[in-house]
Design a protein around this motif. Structure first.
Motif, mmCIF file in Angstrom:
data_model
loop_
_atom_site.group_PDB
_atom_site.id
_atom_site.type_symbol
_atom_site.label_atom_id
_atom_site.label_comp_id
_atom_site.label_asym_id
_atom_site.label_seq_id
_atom_site.Cartn_x
_atom_site.Cartn_y
_atom_site.Cartn_z
ATOM 1 N N VAL A 1 -5.992 -41.214 -58.965
ATOM 2 C CA VAL A 1 -6.176 -41.096 -57.505
ATOM 3 C C VAL A 1 -7.074 -39.912 -57.181
ATOM 4 O O VAL A 1 -7.988 -40.000 -56.341
ATOM 5 C CB VAL A 1 -4.812 -40.964 -56.806
ATOM 6 N N ALA A 2 -6.831 -38.797 -57.839
ATOM 7 C CA ALA A 2 -7.637 -37.596 -57.580
ATOM 8 C C ALA A 2 -9.101 -37.844 -57.918
ATOM 9 O O ALA A 2 -10.002 -37.407 -57.186
ATOM 10 C CB ALA A 2 -7.096 -36.428 -58.402
ATOM 11 N N THR A 3 -9.366 -38.541 -59.009
ATOM 12 C CA THR A 3 -10.748 -38.814 -59.407
ATOM 13 C C THR A 3 -11.441 -39.712 -58.399
ATOM 14 O O THR A 3 -12.628 -39.527 -58.079
ATOM 15 C CB THR A 3 -10.770 -39.480 -60.800
ATOM 16 N N ASN A 4 -10.720 -40.702 -57.863
ATOM 17 C CA ASN A 4 -11.324 -41.633 -56.913
ATOM 18 C C ASN A 4 -11.544 -41.012 -55.537
ATOM 19 O O ASN A 4 -12.546 -41.312 -54.876
ATOM 20 C CB ASN A 4 -10.436 -42.877 -56.764
ATOM 21 N N LEU A 5 -10.637 -40.161 -55.096
ATOM 22 C CA LEU A 5 -10.762 -39.585 -53.766
ATOM 23 C C LEU A 5 -11.546 -38.279 -53.760
ATOM 24 O O LEU A 5 -12.135 -37.897 -52.738
ATOM 25 C CB LEU A 5 -9.370 -39.355 -53.171
#
Length: 642
Positions: free
Chosen positions: A404-408
């Motif tokens: 999630v952190a990588t995508n956002l």
């Protein structure tokens, strides 16, 4: 003086009833040591049958045959073979040399079965070939030798064990006059050296070279010129004996096996193909099964093998957990106070869309307590987990999984940033350390965590739980803790409207399932090995049929039934062993290739040892019947085979 060879009223009958043939009819004969005897007669007169009986290739139907006074009637097959090996040397009309062996190797054959060691054997064989004028042709095979040279090799083979009696069956039949003269002179020299020579011929000029001529007609002796030993000294002619060694016998069996298999290389390769496919399939499939099992077990262990999961809904309930309102945060607090419980984490889950600037991402959002990292044994890569105070104060903080952190936040810097969840802003407190995917493909890092209180108030709108995760301190007492938790929740609810799952039992169940799967894969591969074994047996049976004459030659030169069994079983073992080694290499190559494509592979020595051992066992088991058939062949019938 006891005769060297003595026949008394010997009969040899073939067939029964109307098809009965009386090859020998009441033959009585004495041959003393050191004689040079010619047995003459037309084709069909019985002279070859007489030679077979004299040379212990055959037994009389009736009458007695004695060698140095010993009646051979009571001898078993192995003692019969020992007599042939130690007393007689055969010079055949058609030479009967092994086509796949060199001249030197052909001459060595009798000494192999006498147990002479390799060095002494090669030295003696080389000396005999040199003495007979073919020393420069030692490494040549029979098809590279003239008829006269082949006959000399045959004589050298007859002399290899210092045979006391030389039996020559029509030795000049396939030779020109010059070679015939040389051969007869050679036989006379052998006679002068003390050997007893028995010459079978239909040619009067050849018979005239002998000291005694016996004529046979219609199975009966009709004339005998009489004779005696050349000299008294020759009556005591003794040959040199040597004790066989098991190691030498086995090494020679392996050598002969490779030579025989090399002679039919293409067929041997096809035979091994079944074994190769079977072994490689066992190695590769078990590597896949083992790798799959380890991956699944690793995923479960990553979740935690010390966890209990309490889910809403009575056992057997088909409704989804998120639609059953039975578990509460108070239940989690009560369970957390039990002995042996590290933490009891309430969990409420839902699907939400997260937004950062223009980026949207939909994922699972879990409302949990601050004890979640301790229960899950999951550390943080960045920042910190929210605290108990954050939970009590209903703060809008969030912890993101690595995915999630990588995508956002593709450029990093997630901690301290804000994420909109359900339209409400949440501050990013931390980012979890990445854990990867489970064995069934679920991304464990695709998760978002918020305080359970904040989630229920701002996101989920409901006060019941999706589950309670219980972390147990002592896994040895996990069953007792499970029972205590079950009793506590049951007492609180008054009815069994929940279920408790144990990751340890789940792990055991998965391991059993994967082991069954691996066994299934191994069984399928074992069928390939079985098919390969049937192929080995078929080819070995063909080998026995094609090499019947070779078997006869080996028996005539002293091979026992056990020697023939060892030879053909060794050939089958060599096929199985070579196929097993190639199959192992191929199986490992397939496994490593699949691993290179991302498949979970686990290569362990046990499947390789099992597969190779199975290949050897297949060679031994499926080679037994052909070897037994070969060992039970009649020497006379085998020698007459085309």
């Amino acid at each position: 003086m006891t005769a060297l060879l003595e026949l008394e009223n010997v009969e040899r009958v073939y067939g029964e009833g109307e098809t009965q043939v009386r090859a020998l009819d009441g033959v009585s004969l004495k041959i003393n040591a050191g004689e040079f005897v010619a047995i003459v007669g037309q084709s069909g007169s019985g002279k070859s049958t007489l030679m077979n009986i004299l040379g212990c290739l055959d037994k009389p139907t009736a009458g007695d045959y004695r060698i140095r006074g010993q009646n051979i009637a009571a001898l078993d097959a192995d003692r019969f073979a020992a007599l042939r090996r130690d007393t007689f040397g055969f010079v055949f009309q058609r030479y009967n040399l092994l086509t796949s062996a060199t001249a030197l190797e052909n001459v060595e054959i009798p000494a192999i079965y006498a147990g002479l060691n390799r060095e002494a054997r090669e030295e003696r064989a080389g000396a005999l070939l040199t003495k007979l004028g073919v020393g420069d042709r030692m490494t040549h095979r029979p098809n590279e030798l003239s008829g006269g040279q082949q006959q000399r090799v045959s004589i050298a083979r007859a002399l290899m064990n210092d045979a006391e009696v030389i039996l020559a069956d029509e030795p000049t039949g396939a030779l020109d006059s010059s070679s015939s003269g040389d051969l007869l002179e050679l036989l006379e020299e052998l006679h002068q050296s003390g050997r007893t020579i028995i010459l079978i011929t239909h040619d009067p000029s050849v018979a005239a070279r002998a000291r005694r001529i016996i004529e046979i007609k219609d199975g009966e002796i009709v004339a005998d010129s009489g004779g005696q030993a050349l000299a008294e000294a020759n009556e005591h002619y003794q040959k040199h004996q040597s004790a066989p060694t098991l190691f030498d016998q086995m090494s020679e069996a392996v050598k002969m096996a490779f030579r025989s298999l090399r002679a039919n290389l293409f067929r041997t390769s096809l035979t091994m193909l079944g074994v190769i496919i079977g072994v490689s399939a066992v190695v590769a499939m078990l590597a896949i099964g083992e790798g799959s099992q380890k991956q699944v077990v690793s995923s479960i262990e990553t979740m935690g093998s010390n966890l209990l999961f309490v889910r809403p809904g009575a056992p057997g309930t088909r409704m989804r957990g998120s639609a059953i309102a039975t578990l509460t945060t108070a239940d989690a607090q009560a369970v957390g106070e039990l002995d042996n419980v590290i933490a009891a984490v309430p969990v409420r889950s839902g699907r939400e869309t997260l937004r950062v600037g223009a980026l949207d991402y939909q994922t699972t959002v879990d409302g949990v307590s601050s004890d979640w990292p301790a229960a899950q044994r999951w550390s943080l890569d960045q920042g910190a987990f929210f605290s108990g105070d954050d939970q009590i104060a209903y703060r809008s903080v969030v912890v993101l999984g690595a995915t999630v952190a990588t995508n956002l936040f593709p450029d990093g810097g997630a901690v301290g940033g804000y994420v909109f969840i359900g339209g409400a802003p949440f501050e990013v407190a931390g980012v979890l350390a990445p854990k990867g995917a489970t064995a069934w493909g679920q991304d464990m890092d695709d998760v978002v965590l918020v305080p359970i209180t904040t989630g229920m108030m701002r996101l989920f709108g409901q006060n019941y739980l999706s589950s309670i995760t219980i972390a147990v301190e002592d896994t040895k007492a996990i069953a007792q803790t499970e029972a205590a938790a079950h009793a506590l929740v049951l007492s609180r609810h008054g009815t069994e409207d929940f279920q408790i799952r144990n990751t340890a039992s789940l792990l055991e169940s998965v391991q059993e399932t994967q082991s069954t799967f691996a066994m299934l894969l191994g069984s399928i591969a074992a069928i390939s090995l079985l098919v390969g074994g049937i192929g080995v047996m078929n080819i070995m049976l063909v080998n026995v049929s094609e090499r019947t004459r070779e078997i006869g030659v080996r028996m005539a030169t002293g091979a026992r039934r056990s020697d023939i069994m060892v030879q053909f079983n060794t050939e089958a073992l060599v096929v199985g062993g070579l196929g097993g080694l190639i199959g192992l290499a191929l199986g490992l190559a397939i496994s490593l290739t699949l691993e290179g494509f991302g498949m979970s592979i686990s290569i362990t020595p046990e499947p390789a040892i099992l597969a190779f051992g199975s290949a050897l066992a297949i060679g031994l088991i499926f080679g037994y019947l052909p070897a037994r058939k070969a060992a039970r062949l009649d020497p006379v019938v085998a020698l007459a085979s085309e």
